[in-house]
Design an enzyme around this catalytic site. Structure first.
Site, short mmCIF file in Angstrom:
data_model
loop_
_atom_site.label_atom_id
_atom_site.label_comp_id
_atom_site.label_asym_id
_atom_site.label_seq_id
_atom_site.Cartn_x
_atom_site.Cartn_y
_atom_site.Cartn_z
N SER A 49 7.85 -14.11 -81.61
CA SER A 49 7.59 -12.98 -80.71
C SER A 49 6.78 -13.44 -79.50
CB SER A 49 6.88 -11.85 -81.44
OG SER A 49 5.67 -12.29 -82.02
N GLU A 50 5.87 -14.40 -79.68
CA GLU A 50 5.15 -14.97 -78.54
C GLU A 50 4.86 -16.46 -78.74
OE1 GLU A 50 4.04 -10.61 -77.97
OE2 GLU A 50 3.67 -11.93 -79.67
N THR A 51 4.81 -17.16 -77.63
CA THR A 51 4.38 -18.55 -77.54
C THR A 51 3.39 -18.64 -76.41
OG1 THR A 51 6.53 -19.39 -78.33
CG2 THR A 51 5.14 -20.93 -77.09
N HIS A 80 -2.15 -10.48 -80.56
CA HIS A 80 -2.21 -11.59 -81.52
C HIS A 80 -2.18 -12.95 -80.82
CE1 HIS A 80 2.19 -12.53 -81.80
NE2 HIS A 80 1.85 -13.53 -82.57
#
Length: 288
Positions: A49-51, A80
């Site tokens: 979902s995120e990097t 997060h």
């Protein structure tokens, strides 16, 4: 010419003290020299979902700078990734300017992160909220499979990311949702659906007061396991409206086999703190 090089890389779990039960995050502790296209390409490849990519700060007050990418684009802020990036920065030897507090620079501005005895917590950024248009609300409800009478309240919440938040009547209403993700993508709205049981506030992490699901098809994520930005905005809305107490625990991720826990506290100055456990699952190197 291939200018790629081997860089340190970590994959961590946020909002859980147990590996693989929270929300995973990919972190590149040294993002220097990478252009936007390289960052986006790597974020799409990790398919998380995120990097995030950590960089030297550009503002004197900040300890480090972070850029946050989904598989589809860059975010000005996300929860997060904030806690997870701070965890990696500290474990990589980062030394904050002030004892007990880290200041992260992101596109949304400076974000304070408190280093408590048990866990990290970030100060929720300023929130803008408004009522959704009735037609917009009706379209989203149909895409979710919600009946109008199941929705108790609705707000557009903007703290960098924009969420349409829906407070519903029953926990089973939240858990039973099977959204039309393609329709949500067409509507272009990220949606948070929640149920509040204020009587459970203060009863500990085994009795969370808020049950949360987050659907983010417009940014390439059908359902996010545990969502800090949404929970930050929900806390500011629900506490500010007198619907939730100033301290509670939220749960998220059950429908994806996760057990995320988000620890919310509004202090005497009115700052809303969003806390969670962080655990490192993978360390190594990546070519990028």
């Amino acid at each position: 010419m291939n200018l790629m090089k081997s860089r340190p890389f970590e994959q961590i779990d946020v909002f859980s003290a147990t590996p693989y039960r929270g929300n995973p995050l990919a972190v590149v502790p040294d993002g220097s020299g990478l252009d936007d296209a390289a960052m986006q390409r790597f974020a799409a490849w990790t398919n998380l979902s995120e990097t995030t990519f950590l960089l030297p700060p550009t503002r004197a007050e900040a300890d480090y700078r972070v850029r946050i990418f989904t598989p589809a684009g860059e975010l000005p802020f996300a929860g997060h990734p904030t806690l997870g990036s701070c965890h990696v920065w500290l474990s990589s030897g980062g030394q904050p300017r002030r004892a007990g507090e880290v200041v992260q620079e992101s596109a949304v501005g400076l974000v304070r992160i408190r280093r408590g005895a048990q866990r990290l917590a970030f100060a929720a950024p300023p929130l803008r909220r408004s009522d959704p248009a009735p037609a917009q609300l009706a379209q989203v409800a149909r895409a979710l499979g919600l009946k109008p009478q199941e929705i108790r309240a609705a707000q557009l919440l903007d703290n960098g990311p924009l969420w349409l938040a829906l407070l519903v009547d029953d926990p089973q209403t939240v858990l039973a949702l099977t959204p039309d993700h393609s329709r949500l993508r067409e509507l272009g709205l990220k949606v948070g659906v929640v149920h509040l049981d204020a009587a459970k506030a203060g009863a500990g992490p085994d009795a969370p007061a808020l049950l949360v699901r987050a659907f983010a098809a417009p940014v390439g994520v059908a359902e996010d396991p545990v969502t800090g930005s949404l929970n930050a905005a929900l806390a500011q809305w629900l506490i500010g409206a007198g619907m939730a107490p100033s301290r509670y625990v939220a749960s998220q991720g059950e429908c994806l086999g996760r057990a995320g826990r988000i620890f919310i506290e509004q202090d005497a100055e009115g700052t809303t703190w969003v806390g969670g456990d962080v655990v490192t699952c993978i360390t190594g190197r990546a070519l990028l």
